[in-house]
Enzyme design. Structure first.
Site, PDB file in Angstrom:
ATOM      1  N   TYR A 141      -6.570   2.009  -8.371  1.00 56.70           N
ATOM      2  CA  TYR A 141      -6.725   0.595  -7.997  1.00 56.70           C
ATOM      3  C   TYR A 141      -8.013   0.398  -7.198  1.00 56.70           C
ATOM      4  O   TYR A 141      -8.831  -0.468  -7.522  1.00 56.70           O
ATOM      5  CB  TYR A 141      -5.494   0.132  -7.197  1.00 56.70           C
ATOM      6  CG  TYR A 141      -5.720  -1.174  -6.481  1.00 56.70           C
ATOM      7  CD1 TYR A 141      -6.013  -2.329  -7.202  1.00 56.70           C
ATOM      8  CD2 TYR A 141      -5.667  -1.250  -5.085  1.00 56.70           C
ATOM      9  CE1 TYR A 141      -6.248  -3.517  -6.554  1.00 56.70           C
ATOM     10  CE2 TYR A 141      -5.897  -2.451  -4.430  1.00 56.70           C
ATOM     11  CZ  TYR A 141      -6.191  -3.581  -5.165  1.00 56.70           C
ATOM     12  OH  TYR A 141      -6.440  -4.758  -4.527  1.00 56.70           O
ATOM     13  N   PHE A 169      -7.868  -6.203   4.017  1.00 57.89           N
ATOM     14  CA  PHE A 169      -7.027  -5.118   4.484  1.00 57.89           C
ATOM     15  C   PHE A 169      -5.607  -5.518   4.029  1.00 57.89           C
ATOM     16  O   PHE A 169      -5.438  -5.741   2.840  1.00 57.89           O
ATOM     17  CB  PHE A 169      -7.315  -4.837   5.959  1.00 57.89           C
ATOM     18  CG  PHE A 169      -8.615  -4.008   6.037  1.00 57.89           C
ATOM     19  CD1 PHE A 169      -9.811  -4.514   5.530  1.00 57.89           C
ATOM     20  CD2 PHE A 169      -8.606  -2.710   6.488  1.00 57.89           C
ATOM     21  CE1 PHE A 169     -10.974  -3.747   5.470  1.00 57.89           C
ATOM     22  CE2 PHE A 169      -9.767  -1.923   6.449  1.00 57.89           C
ATOM     23  CZ  PHE A 169     -10.941  -2.442   5.941  1.00 57.89           C
ATOM     24  N   ARG A 278       3.984   8.117  -0.336  1.00 53.25           N
ATOM     25  CA  ARG A 278       3.670   7.464  -1.613  1.00 53.25           C
ATOM     26  C   ARG A 278       2.245   7.869  -1.992  1.00 53.25           C
ATOM     27  O   ARG A 278       1.321   7.665  -1.186  1.00 53.25           O
ATOM     28  CB  ARG A 278       3.771   5.948  -1.421  1.00 53.25           C
ATOM     29  CG  ARG A 278       3.616   5.147  -2.683  1.00 53.25           C
ATOM     30  CD  ARG A 278       3.871   3.666  -2.439  1.00 53.25           C
ATOM     31  NE  ARG A 278       2.850   3.045  -1.608  1.00 53.25           N
ATOM     32  CZ  ARG A 278       2.816   1.751  -1.302  1.00 53.25           C
ATOM     33  NH1 ARG A 278       3.768   0.960  -1.730  1.00 53.25           N
ATOM     34  NH2 ARG A 278       1.854   1.265  -0.559  1.00 53.25           N
TER      35      ARG A 278
HETATM   36  N1  UDP Z   1       5.423   1.108   2.914  1.00 56.86           N
HETATM   37  C1  UDP Z   1       6.636   1.750   3.193  1.00 56.86           C
HETATM   38  N2  UDP Z   1       7.772   1.301   2.561  1.00 56.86           N
HETATM   39  C2  UDP Z   1       7.767   0.267   1.662  1.00 56.86           C
HETATM   40  C3  UDP Z   1       6.524  -0.376   1.388  1.00 56.86           C
HETATM   41  C4  UDP Z   1       5.381   0.084   2.021  1.00 56.86           C
HETATM   42  O1  UDP Z   1       6.700   2.681   3.989  1.00 56.86           O
HETATM   43  O2  UDP Z   1       8.823  -0.071   1.115  1.00 56.86           O
HETATM   44  C5  UDP Z   1       4.207   1.557   3.597  1.00 56.86           C
HETATM   45  C6  UDP Z   1       3.129   2.072   2.647  1.00 56.86           C
HETATM   46  O3  UDP Z   1       3.314   3.446   2.418  1.00 56.86           O
HETATM   47  C7  UDP Z   1       1.854   1.751   3.440  1.00 56.86           C
HETATM   48  C8  UDP Z   1       2.208   0.504   4.233  1.00 56.86           C
HETATM   49  O4  UDP Z   1       3.641   0.433   4.241  1.00 56.86           O
HETATM   50  O5  UDP Z   1       1.588   2.798   4.355  1.00 56.86           O
HETATM   51  C9  UDP Z   1       1.649  -0.768   3.623  1.00 56.86           C
HETATM   52  O6  UDP Z   1       1.978  -0.758   2.250  1.00 56.86           O
HETATM   53  P1  UDP Z   1       1.824  -2.033   1.319  1.00 56.86           P
HETATM   54  O7  UDP Z   1       2.357  -1.658  -0.029  1.00 56.86           O
HETATM   55  O8  UDP Z   1       2.445  -3.210   1.987  1.00 56.86           O
HETATM   56  O9  UDP Z   1       0.259  -2.317   1.267  1.00 56.86           O
HETATM   57  P2  UDP Z   1      -0.979  -1.349   0.873  1.00 56.86           P
HETATM   58  O10 UDP Z   1      -1.464  -0.766   2.173  1.00 56.86           O
HETATM   59  O11 UDP Z   1      -0.477  -0.322  -0.095  1.00 56.86           O
HETATM   60  O12 UDP Z   1      -1.957  -2.277   0.262  1.00 56.86           O
END
Ligand code: UDP
Length: 331
Positions: A141, A169, A278
Site C-alpha cells: 500500500y 497519518f 499484523r
Molecule cells: N490495530 C489493532 N487492532 C485492530 C485494528 C488496528 O491493534 O483491530 C492497530 C494496528 O496494528 C495499528 C494501529 O492499531 O498499530 C492503527 O491501525 P489502523 O488500521 O487503524 O491504521 P493504520 O496505522 O494501519 O493506517
C-alpha cells in the site's frame, strides 16, 4: 474552482468534498461505489459513477466536466490487506492513479492533490517524521502511494502539473453528517467503538511486543475535518509550486491508550486480547507537520484524542449501521 474529487463517496473524500463546497468550489465527485457510499456525497456535488480503471469513461468525464483541479482520494488503503493481496494495491492503486494523472495532464488540469500516507516510513527510533525523511515503504500500500508521488514529480517537471502530496497519518473521527463506514472495518478507532457498542466481542490488539513503552504500536490520530481543511488550503496554494506535507497532530498514542480513551469517552467496558503482530505495521508513526502549519497556516481544530474519539462515537451512535441508516444509503 471546478474540482474533480475521486473517492468523494469515501470517508475522507466525502468530508473534503463537503468542505470544498462550503468554501464555494464546484465539486464533481467521481466514485465507483465499490466501497464508497452514495449517501455520503454532499447534495450540492455533481455525482459521477465511474471506475478509474475504465480509461475511456474517464476521458469522457474529463471532457464533459472540464475540471480545473483534481483531488485523488480513491484507493485501496488497508495496510494489512496489502500484505496478503499485494496486487490490489500495486496494480489497482498504481494503474488507476496513473490513469487519472494521465487524464488530468491530457485535459489540461494544472492542479492535483494526492492523498498519500505515513506508511512510507519505518522510523521506530525517530520522534516525529519530517517531509524530508527518506521514504521506505512498509507495505505494498505504501509503495503504491510512493509510485504515484514520484509520478507527480515528473508530471510537474515535464507538464507543469502543480501538485500537493498530503501524507495522512491516522485519519479518524467524524463530522456531524459523515463518518467511517467500511466493510469490513479494520481501523482501530471504529473497531474499538464497535466493541463499545456491543457489535464485537473484543478488540484484538495486533502485537504487544513492539519496542514502545507499553509494547503496542504508536500512531498520530488526526481528525477527518482537519484533513479536509488541509485539502482546501493546499489547493488554494497551488498557483506557484508543488509541495509535500505531513498531516498529523504530533501526538503519539499507543493502541492501549486509544482503547483506554474509548473506555473513558463511552463509559463502556471494552474487552481486549493481544494477538500476533499484523504484517506491514511499523512500531511508531508520528508526524512533524511544521511545514503545512508554517506555509499554509493549517491549524487542527480537533487535536485532542478525546475529541476525536467522541466525534466518532457520536456518529456511530446515530448511525449504528453506518450509511445504511441514512435514506438512500445502501450503496
Ligand atoms: N490495530 C489493532 N487492532 C485492530 C485494528 C488496528 O491493534 O483491530 C492497530 C494496528 O496494528 C495499528 C494501529 O492499531 O498499530 C492503527 O491501525 P489502523 O488500521 O487503524 O491504521 P493504520 O496505522 O494501519 O493506517
Amino acid at each position: 474552482m471546478k474540482i474533480l474529487v475521486t473517492g468523494g463517496a469515501g470517508y475522507v473524500g466525502s468530508v473534503a468534498a463537503a468542505d470544498l463546497i462550503k468554501a464555494g468550489h464546484e465539486v464533481i465527485v467521481l466514485d465507483s461505489l465499490v466501497r464508497g457510499h452514495r449517501a455520503s456525497v454532499p447534495d450540492a456535488a455533481m455525482f459521477v459513477r465511474c471506475d478509474l480503471a475504465n480509461t475511456t469513461a474517464l476521458r469522457m468525464e474529463f471532457s464533459r466536466h472540464k475540471p480545473q483541479a483534481v483531488m485523488h482520494f480513491a484507493a485501496n488503503c488497508l495496510v494489512g490487506e496489502s500484505m496478503s493481496e499485494p496486487f490490489k494495491h500495486l496494480d489497482d492503486n498504481v494503474v488507476c492513479g496513473i490513469n487519472l494523472i494521465r487524464a488530468s495532464v491530457e485535459s489540461g488540469v494544472r492542479k492535483f492533490v494526492l492523498s498519500s500516507t505515513a506508511n512510507l516510513f519505518d522510523c521506530p527510533g525517530v520522534a516525529t517524521i519530517v517531509e524530508g525523511a527518506e521514504p521506505r515503504p512498509v507495505s505494498p500500500y505504501g509503495e503504491s502511494k510512493l509510485i504515484l508521488e514520484r509520478m507527480l514529480h515528473w508530471m510537474d517537471r515535464i507538464h507543469g502539473l502543480r501538485y500537493a502530496v498530503l501524507r495522512y497519518f491516522n485519519a479518524a473521527g467524524a463530522t456531524r453528517d459523515r463518518g467511517e463506514d467500511h466493510e469490513p472495518e479494520t481501523h482501530l478507532i471504529p473497531v474499538v467503538l464497535q466493541a463499545a457498542l456491543g457489535k464485537r466481542d473484543r478488540v484484538l490488539i495486533y502485537g504487544g511486543d513492539y519496542d514502545t513503552p507499553d509494547g503496542t504500536c504508536i500512531r498520530d490520530y488526526v481528525h477527518v475535518a482537519d484533513l479536509a481543511q488541509a485539502h482546501s488550503l493546499a489547493i488554494g496554494a497551488l498557483e506557484t509550486r508543488s509541495a509535500t506535507y505531513h498531516l498529523g497532530n504530533g501526538n503519539d498514542f499507543s493502541v492501549k491508550e486509544v482503547i483506554e480513551t474509548a473506555r473513558r469517552v463511552t463509559g463502556k467496558a471494552i474487552k481486549t486480547e493481544i494477538v500476533p503482530r499484523r504484517p506491514g505495521d511499523p512500531a511508531k508513526l508520528v508526524a512533524d507537520s511544521t511545514r503545512i502549519r508554517r506555509e499554509l497556516g493549517w491549524a487542527p481544530v480537533f487535536a485532542d484524542l478525546d475529541l476525536i474519539v467522541r466525534s466518532a462515537w457520536n456518529w456511530m451512535i446515530e448511525h449504528p449501521n453506518g450509511y445504511s441508516t441514512v435514506p438512500g444509503g445502501h450503496s
